[in-house]
Scaffold this motif. Structure first.
Motif, PDB file in Angstrom:
ATOM      1  N   VAL A 222       0.864  -1.179   0.000  1.00  0.00           N
ATOM      2  CA  VAL A 222       0.000   0.000   0.000  1.00  0.00           C
ATOM      3  C   VAL A 222       0.904   1.233   0.000  1.00  0.00           C
ATOM      4  O   VAL A 222       1.752   1.390   0.879  1.00  0.00           O
ATOM      5  N   VAL A 223       0.722   2.101  -0.990  1.00  0.00           N
ATOM      6  CA  VAL A 223       1.535   3.312  -1.113  1.00  0.00           C
ATOM      7  C   VAL A 223       0.602   4.507  -1.243  1.00  0.00           C
ATOM      8  O   VAL A 223      -0.169   4.605  -2.205  1.00  0.00           O
ATOM      9  N   PHE A 224       0.681   5.423  -0.274  1.00  0.00           N
ATOM     10  CA  PHE A 224      -0.101   6.653  -0.336  1.00  0.00           C
ATOM     11  C   PHE A 224       0.810   7.782  -0.793  1.00  0.00           C
ATOM     12  O   PHE A 224       1.749   8.166  -0.102  1.00  0.00           O
ATOM     13  N   GLY A 225       0.508   8.332  -1.986  1.00  0.00           N
ATOM     14  CA  GLY A 225       1.322   9.417  -2.510  1.00  0.00           C
ATOM     15  C   GLY A 225       0.953  10.767  -1.946  1.00  0.00           C
ATOM     16  O   GLY A 225       1.780  11.679  -1.906  1.00  0.00           O
ATOM     17  N   GLY A 226      -0.302  10.921  -1.502  1.00  0.00           N
ATOM     18  CA  GLY A 226      -0.766  12.182  -0.942  1.00  0.00           C
ATOM     19  C   GLY A 226      -1.144  12.032   0.518  1.00  0.00           C
ATOM     20  O   GLY A 226      -0.792  11.053   1.187  1.00  0.00           O
ATOM     21  N   ARG A 227      -1.894  13.001   1.034  1.00  0.00           N
ATOM     22  CA  ARG A 227      -2.271  12.997   2.451  1.00  0.00           C
ATOM     23  C   ARG A 227      -3.238  11.859   2.761  1.00  0.00           C
ATOM     24  O   ARG A 227      -4.016  11.436   1.911  1.00  0.00           O
ATOM     25  N   VAL A 228      -3.191  11.409   4.017  1.00  0.00           N
ATOM     26  CA  VAL A 228      -4.029  10.296   4.464  1.00  0.00           C
ATOM     27  C   VAL A 228      -4.615  10.624   5.831  1.00  0.00           C
ATOM     28  O   VAL A 228      -3.924  11.165   6.704  1.00  0.00           O
ATOM     29  N   LEU A 229      -5.890  10.265   6.021  1.00  0.00           N
ATOM     30  CA  LEU A 229      -6.540  10.329   7.322  1.00  0.00           C
ATOM     31  C   LEU A 229      -7.096   8.958   7.656  1.00  0.00           C
ATOM     32  O   LEU A 229      -7.866   8.374   6.888  1.00  0.00           O
ATOM     33  N   LEU A 230      -6.686   8.408   8.815  1.00  0.00           N
ATOM     34  CA  LEU A 230      -7.259   7.190   9.374  1.00  0.00           C
ATOM     35  C   LEU A 230      -7.893   7.579  10.700  1.00  0.00           C
ATOM     36  O   LEU A 230      -7.177   7.843  11.670  1.00  0.00           O
ATOM     37  N   ALA A 231      -9.210   7.625  10.769  1.00  0.00           N
ATOM     38  CA  ALA A 231      -9.869   8.167  11.963  1.00  0.00           C
ATOM     39  C   ALA A 231     -11.117   7.370  12.326  1.00  0.00           C
ATOM     40  O   ALA A 231     -11.916   6.996  11.458  1.00  0.00           O
ATOM     41  N   ASP A 232     -11.264   7.095  13.627  1.00  0.00           N
ATOM     42  CA  ASP A 232     -12.501   6.532  14.190  1.00  0.00           C
ATOM     43  C   ASP A 232     -12.809   5.128  13.675  1.00  0.00           C
ATOM     44  O   ASP A 232     -13.959   4.695  13.674  1.00  0.00           O
ATOM     45  N   ASN A 233     -11.793   4.401  13.241  1.00  0.00           N
ATOM     46  CA  ASN A 233     -11.981   3.013  12.845  1.00  0.00           C
ATOM     47  C   ASN A 233     -11.820   2.120  14.069  1.00  0.00           C
ATOM     48  O   ASN A 233     -11.114   2.461  15.017  1.00  0.00           O
ATOM     49  N   TRP A 234     -12.438   0.921  14.048  1.00  0.00           N
ATOM     50  CA  TRP A 234     -12.411   0.106  15.254  1.00  0.00           C
ATOM     51  C   TRP A 234     -12.605  -1.373  14.942  1.00  0.00           C
ATOM     52  O   TRP A 234     -13.188  -1.749  13.924  1.00  0.00           O
ATOM     53  N   VAL A 235     -12.060  -2.199  15.829  1.00  0.00           N
ATOM     54  CA  VAL A 235     -12.381  -3.628  15.890  1.00  0.00           C
ATOM     55  C   VAL A 235     -12.702  -3.950  17.344  1.00  0.00           C
ATOM     56  O   VAL A 235     -12.413  -3.155  18.244  1.00  0.00           O
ATOM     57  N   ASP A 236     -13.273  -5.111  17.582  1.00  0.00           N
ATOM     58  CA  ASP A 236     -13.557  -5.505  18.955  1.00  0.00           C
ATOM     59  C   ASP A 236     -12.358  -6.210  19.573  1.00  0.00           C
ATOM     60  O   ASP A 236     -11.587  -5.611  20.292  1.00  0.00           O
ATOM     61  N   SER A 237     -12.141  -7.472  19.271  1.00  0.00           N
ATOM     62  CA  SER A 237     -11.105  -8.222  19.978  1.00  0.00           C
ATOM     63  C   SER A 237     -10.067  -8.815  19.042  1.00  0.00           C
ATOM     64  O   SER A 237      -9.418  -9.799  19.354  1.00  0.00           O
ATOM     65  N   GLY A 238      -9.875  -8.222  17.891  1.00  0.00           N
ATOM     66  CA  GLY A 238      -8.885  -8.718  16.950  1.00  0.00           C
ATOM     67  C   GLY A 238      -7.600  -7.922  16.996  1.00  0.00           C
ATOM     68  O   GLY A 238      -6.975  -7.781  18.045  1.00  0.00           O
ATOM     69  N   ALA A 239      -7.215  -7.351  15.870  1.00  0.00           N
ATOM     70  CA  ALA A 239      -5.936  -6.644  15.771  1.00  0.00           C
ATOM     71  C   ALA A 239      -6.026  -5.570  14.688  1.00  0.00           C
ATOM     72  O   ALA A 239      -6.550  -5.810  13.602  1.00  0.00           O
ATOM     73  N   GLY A 240      -5.495  -4.378  15.012  1.00  0.00           N
ATOM     74  CA  GLY A 240      -5.433  -3.309  14.036  1.00  0.00           C
ATOM     75  C   GLY A 240      -6.753  -2.596  13.851  1.00  0.00           C
ATOM     76  O   GLY A 240      -7.530  -2.938  12.953  1.00  0.00           O
TER      77      GLY A 240
END
Length: 391
Positions: A222-240
């Protein structure tokens, strides 16, 4: 070619499907894929075990293609059931304009509870094969690496390449992982000057989840060439909470803002965590632009912002990675107000973390949970290298 604000709504089993023509030239202009449902599968039971399998080819409710696809103008995938887009061969899917992937689902609420875990299954299956493919009530670690259940938005494997040239938003997609982008041996890139957002993507209630925004496994990139926002994402009992990497790489070439992502309950297994990003097995997370990790949390587990496991210490037999997992930042990185049981901001095991551009850790916290709190800012374990130089 489809063009000029074409709505593809409430179609089953798939709105657009090209399963065989690898030379087809698909161009879609200003298209909306909304409320489509993928339904070509069968279900049954063996004794008390229920199962599902495909009666038609694998795919997604929006579009499935065996050839290159070009989207021009604005493209919208909204409220599709069982995935938005599916490619599983070395094709290129290019979004040359704006893209919205919003409210797509896979899981409970789509079908009966026993149907919810099948996506990339065989088109036909003998009873024994179906029985072997049936998923347990809780997804175990091997399924997180190579399971058939992931991806509610864009699903790519087999050397496929997703390209984003304009403003791109993944919002409110719900599934078991990779709810925005799910890559298995595939690549996703965004152009310089673009802005990509992953907002409020999540795991199905009462299930483990693996990277609600991004799931990249099997040497994906995964390559982001421009700006990135990762916000308010969630899992319960897994990972990441936002991203899950296994033997894959994630590169930010511009400013990255990563905030308020969560592992809400905590790992049910002996691994997991990473309120924002979880990575294992020689994966790489690289920042070439400034980055902010703020208000991310991993309740009852490790790595409030980032958890990295180059060595997986399982209950049966620890597996040593062939190379250290790596977090590298050449610009300034801030970790602020992140929290976990172990490693409030970072948890590093058999890892190398390099901050050539400098870093600050502000108001991060380790909190008592299944074990005593440890490492308010950073927790390092076996074979870890932490330095303020380039890797």
């Amino acid at each position: 070619m489809l063009g000029d604000i074409t709505p593809l709504r409430s179609i089953a089993p798939r709105a657009v499907a090209n399963d065989n023509d690898t030379a087809a030239n698909l161009t879609l202009v200003n298209c909306i894929f909304a409320n489509n449902v993928y339904t070509t599968f069968g279900c049954g039971s063996i004794t008390i075990t229920s199962y599902c399998y495909y009666s038609g080819p694998p795919g997604a409710a929006g579009i499935s293609s065996a050839s290159d696809v070009v989207f021009r103008g604005k493209t919208v995938f909204r409220n599709n059931t069982w995935g938005a887009l599916y490619v599983a061969s070395p094709v290129t899917v290019s979004f040359l304009g704006a893209l919205d992937v919003i409210g797509n689902t896979k899981g409970p609420g789509n079908e009966e509870d026993y149907r919810r875990r099948k996506l990339q299954g065989p088109s036909t299956a003998a009873a024994a094969a179906v029985r072997a493919a049936a998923m347990p009530a809780t997804i175990a670690r091997p399924a997180a690496v190579a399971g058939p259940v992931y991806g509610a938005g864009l699903i790519a494997s087999g050397g496929a390449h997703l390209v984003f040239a304009g403003a791109t938003t993944f919002r409110g997609n719900i599934g078991y992982g990779g709810c925005g982008i799910n890559l298995e041996g595939a690549t996703a890139t965004s152009a310089p000057g673009s802005f990509v957002q992953f907002i409020a993507n999540g795991a199905n209630n009462d299930t483990d989840g693996y990277g609600s925004g991004i799931r990249a496994v099997a040497s994906s990139v995964v390559v982001f060439g421009g700006r990135v926002l990762l916000a308010d994402n969630w899992v319960d009992s897994g990972a990441g909470g936002a991203a899950f990497l296994q033997g894959s790489s994630l590169l930010f070439n511009d400013t990255a803002t990563i905030r308020n992502n969560r592992v809400r309950v905590g790992a049910t297994l002996e691994w997991g965590g990473g309120g924002a990003i979880y990575a294992e097995d020689a994966s790489n997370v690289t920042h070439k632009g400034p980055a902010l990790y703020a208000d991310n949390s991993a309740n009852n587990t490790a790595g409030g912002a980032v958890a990295m496991y180059g060595r997986f210490g399982g209950a049966e037999c620890p597996a040593l990675a062939t190379a250290r997992i790596r977090f590298a930042a050449s610009k300034f990185v801030t970790f602020q107000a992140n929290a976990a049981n172990t490693g409030g901001a970072l948890y590093l095991s058999f890892a190398e973390a390099c901050f050539a551009g400098g870093a600050q850790f502000v108001s991060n916290a380790a909190r008592d949970g299944p074990s005593a709190a440890a490492g308010g800012a950073v927790y390092t374990s076996t074979g870890t290298i932490l330095k303020s130089l380039a890797c």
